[in-house]
Scaffold this motif. Structure first.
Motif, PDB file in Angstrom:
ATOM      1  N   PRO A  33      48.933  46.532  41.261  1.00 40.20           N
ATOM      2  CA  PRO A  33      49.929  46.608  42.221  1.00 40.20           C
ATOM      3  C   PRO A  33      50.564  45.315  43.248  1.00 40.20           C
ATOM      4  O   PRO A  33      51.769  45.689  43.807  1.00 40.20           O
ATOM      5  CB  PRO A  33      49.712  47.969  42.379  1.00 40.20           C
ATOM      6  CG  PRO A  33      49.106  49.599  41.775  1.00 40.20           C
ATOM      7  CD  PRO A  33      47.569  47.397  41.597  1.00 40.20           C
ATOM      8  N   THR A  34      49.457  45.290  43.498  1.00 36.76           N
ATOM      9  CA  THR A  34      49.898  44.284  44.695  1.00 36.76           C
ATOM     10  C   THR A  34      50.992  42.059  44.349  1.00 36.76           C
ATOM     11  O   THR A  34      50.579  42.532  43.007  1.00 36.76           O
ATOM     12  CB  THR A  34      49.088  43.350  45.865  1.00 36.76           C
ATOM     13  OG1 THR A  34      47.932  42.591  44.804  1.00 36.76           O
ATOM     14  CG2 THR A  34      48.169  44.589  46.477  1.00 36.76           C
ATOM     15  N   CYS A  35      51.133  41.902  45.085  1.00 28.68           N
ATOM     16  CA  CYS A  35      51.605  40.314  44.333  1.00 28.68           C
ATOM     17  C   CYS A  35      50.526  39.303  43.869  1.00 28.68           C
ATOM     18  O   CYS A  35      50.621  38.084  44.151  1.00 28.68           O
ATOM     19  CB  CYS A  35      52.968  40.156  45.392  1.00 28.68           C
ATOM     20  SG  CYS A  35      51.891  39.887  47.436  1.00 28.68           S
ATOM     21  N   LEU A  36      49.219  39.976  44.615  1.00 32.41           N
ATOM     22  CA  LEU A  36      48.251  38.540  44.211  1.00 32.41           C
ATOM     23  C   LEU A  36      48.576  38.276  42.917  1.00 32.41           C
ATOM     24  O   LEU A  36      48.340  38.883  41.823  1.00 32.41           O
ATOM     25  CB  LEU A  36      46.703  39.514  44.551  1.00 32.41           C
ATOM     26  CG  LEU A  36      46.882  39.768  46.394  1.00 32.41           C
ATOM     27  CD1 LEU A  36      44.936  40.017  46.246  1.00 32.41           C
ATOM     28  CD2 LEU A  36      46.658  38.745  46.796  1.00 32.41           C
ATOM     29  N   THR A  37      47.300  37.119  42.768  1.00 32.48           N
ATOM     30  CA  THR A  37      48.117  36.412  41.241  1.00 32.48           C
ATOM     31  C   THR A  37      46.616  35.340  41.292  1.00 32.48           C
ATOM     32  O   THR A  37      45.768  35.279  40.075  1.00 32.48           O
ATOM     33  CB  THR A  37      48.712  35.338  41.259  1.00 32.48           C
ATOM     34  OG1 THR A  37      48.885  34.514  42.019  1.00 32.48           O
ATOM     35  CG2 THR A  37      50.477  36.168  41.328  1.00 32.48           C
ATOM     36  N   THR A  38      45.498  35.564  42.229  1.00 32.06           N
ATOM     37  CA  THR A  38      44.626  34.820  42.197  1.00 32.06           C
ATOM     38  C   THR A  38      42.963  35.869  41.946  1.00 32.06           C
ATOM     39  O   THR A  38      43.149  36.408  43.021  1.00 32.06           O
ATOM     40  CB  THR A  38      44.907  33.113  42.893  1.00 32.06           C
ATOM     41  OG1 THR A  38      45.591  32.422  42.557  1.00 32.06           O
ATOM     42  CG2 THR A  38      43.000  32.607  42.684  1.00 32.06           C
ATOM     43  N   LEU A  39      42.311  36.046  41.393  1.00 33.75           N
ATOM     44  CA  LEU A  39      40.825  36.155  41.744  1.00 33.75           C
ATOM     45  C   LEU A  39      39.175  34.940  41.600  1.00 33.75           C
ATOM     46  O   LEU A  39      39.731  33.869  40.549  1.00 33.75           O
ATOM     47  CB  LEU A  39      40.838  36.620  40.360  1.00 33.75           C
ATOM     48  CG  LEU A  39      39.249  37.404  40.533  1.00 33.75           C
ATOM     49  CD1 LEU A  39      39.199  39.160  41.543  1.00 33.75           C
ATOM     50  CD2 LEU A  39      39.088  39.082  38.839  1.00 33.75           C
ATOM     51  N   ILE A  40      39.328  35.103  42.716  1.00 36.46           N
ATOM     52  CA  ILE A  40      37.719  34.335  42.970  1.00 36.46           C
ATOM     53  C   ILE A  40      36.467  35.248  41.906  1.00 36.46           C
ATOM     54  O   ILE A  40      36.184  36.206  42.809  1.00 36.46           O
ATOM     55  CB  ILE A  40      37.895  33.628  43.717  1.00 36.46           C
ATOM     56  CG1 ILE A  40      39.185  32.838  44.290  1.00 36.46           C
ATOM     57  CG2 ILE A  40      36.085  32.268  43.749  1.00 36.46           C
ATOM     58  CD1 ILE A  40      38.911  32.037  45.485  1.00 36.46           C
ATOM     59  N   LEU A  41      36.069  34.962  41.397  1.00 39.60           N
ATOM     60  CA  LEU A  41      35.696  36.117  40.702  1.00 39.60           C
ATOM     61  C   LEU A  41      33.211  35.240  41.016  1.00 39.60           C
ATOM     62  O   LEU A  41      33.202  33.874  40.389  1.00 39.60           O
ATOM     63  CB  LEU A  41      34.778  36.140  39.430  1.00 39.60           C
ATOM     64  CG  LEU A  41      33.836  36.774  38.763  1.00 39.60           C
ATOM     65  CD1 LEU A  41      33.529  38.035  39.445  1.00 39.60           C
ATOM     66  CD2 LEU A  41      33.892  37.373  36.856  1.00 39.60           C
ATOM     67  N   GLY A  42      32.893  35.337  42.149  1.00 36.16           N
ATOM     68  CA  GLY A  42      31.713  34.739  42.523  1.00 36.16           C
ATOM     69  C   GLY A  42      30.821  35.689  42.116  1.00 36.16           C
ATOM     70  O   GLY A  42      30.247  36.522  41.646  1.00 36.16           O
ATOM     71  N   GLY A  43      29.577  34.643  42.530  1.00 35.01           N
ATOM     72  CA  GLY A  43      28.274  35.420  42.494  1.00 35.01           C
ATOM     73  C   GLY A  43      28.029  35.372  40.829  1.00 35.01           C
ATOM     74  O   GLY A  43      28.123  34.142  40.495  1.00 35.01           O
ATOM     75  N   ARG A  44      26.764  35.757  40.285  1.00 34.20           N
ATOM     76  CA  ARG A  44      26.636  35.730  38.682  1.00 34.20           C
ATOM     77  C   ARG A  44      26.295  37.073  38.049  1.00 34.20           C
ATOM     78  O   ARG A  44      25.257  37.236  37.953  1.00 34.20           O
ATOM     79  CB  ARG A  44      25.061  35.528  38.515  1.00 34.20           C
ATOM     80  CG  ARG A  44      25.373  33.573  39.502  1.00 34.20           C
ATOM     81  CD  ARG A  44      23.684  32.526  38.963  1.00 34.20           C
ATOM     82  NE  ARG A  44      23.336  31.745  39.277  1.00 34.20           N
ATOM     83  CZ  ARG A  44      22.979  30.268  39.050  1.00 34.20           C
ATOM     84  NH1 ARG A  44      22.258  30.526  38.392  1.00 34.20           N
ATOM     85  NH2 ARG A  44      23.279  29.552  39.250  1.00 34.20           N
ATOM     86  N   PRO A  45      27.339  37.092  38.001  1.00 33.04           N
ATOM     87  CA  PRO A  45      27.866  38.142  37.292  1.00 33.04           C
ATOM     88  C   PRO A  45      27.027  38.395  35.570  1.00 33.04           C
ATOM     89  O   PRO A  45      27.201  37.177  35.109  1.00 33.04           O
ATOM     90  CB  PRO A  45      29.437  39.338  37.380  1.00 33.04           C
ATOM     91  CG  PRO A  45      29.871  37.354  37.294  1.00 33.04           C
ATOM     92  CD  PRO A  45      29.037  37.226  38.157  1.00 33.04           C
ATOM     93  N   ARG A  46      26.287  39.816  34.835  1.00 31.91           N
ATOM     94  CA  ARG A  46      25.917  40.100  33.516  1.00 31.91           C
ATOM     95  C   ARG A  46      27.335  38.966  32.610  1.00 31.91           C
ATOM     96  O   ARG A  46      28.355  39.627  32.941  1.00 31.91           O
ATOM     97  CB  ARG A  46      25.094  40.798  33.008  1.00 31.91           C
ATOM     98  CG  ARG A  46      23.556  40.632  33.773  1.00 31.91           C
ATOM     99  CD  ARG A  46      23.234  42.491  33.365  1.00 31.91           C
ATOM    100  NE  ARG A  46      22.749  42.789  34.361  1.00 31.91           N
ATOM    101  CZ  ARG A  46      23.060  44.082  34.363  1.00 31.91           C
ATOM    102  NH1 ARG A  46      23.283  45.402  34.207  1.00 31.91           N
ATOM    103  NH2 ARG A  46      22.363  44.637  35.623  1.00 31.91           N
TER     104      ARG A  46
END
Length: 59
Positions: A33-46
């Motif tokens: 619902p926010t104005c954010l448009t970027t997601l940085i996925l860190g770590g090493r998810p399966r």
């Protein structure tokens, strides 16, 4: 600064953390619902966790 000095709620205001179910729920209910448009996925998810997170972002 000791880790306990920063409240979890404050960290969760700027980051997605926890199990994949919680992350997906937070993406849909708190971040989309926010104005954010970027997601940085860190770590090493399966791979299956990464796909679930990306699915939540795309929904």
């Amino acid at each position: 600064m000791p880790a306990g000095a920063v409240p979890t709620a404050m960290v969760e205001d700027v980051a997605l953390l926890g199990p994949v179910d919680k992350i997906c729920e937070d993406i849909v209910n708190r971040w989309k619902p926010t104005c954010l448009t970027t997601l940085i996925l860190g770590g090493r998810p399966r791979p299956e966790s990464r796909e679930r997170i990306l699915e939540a972002v795309r929904s």
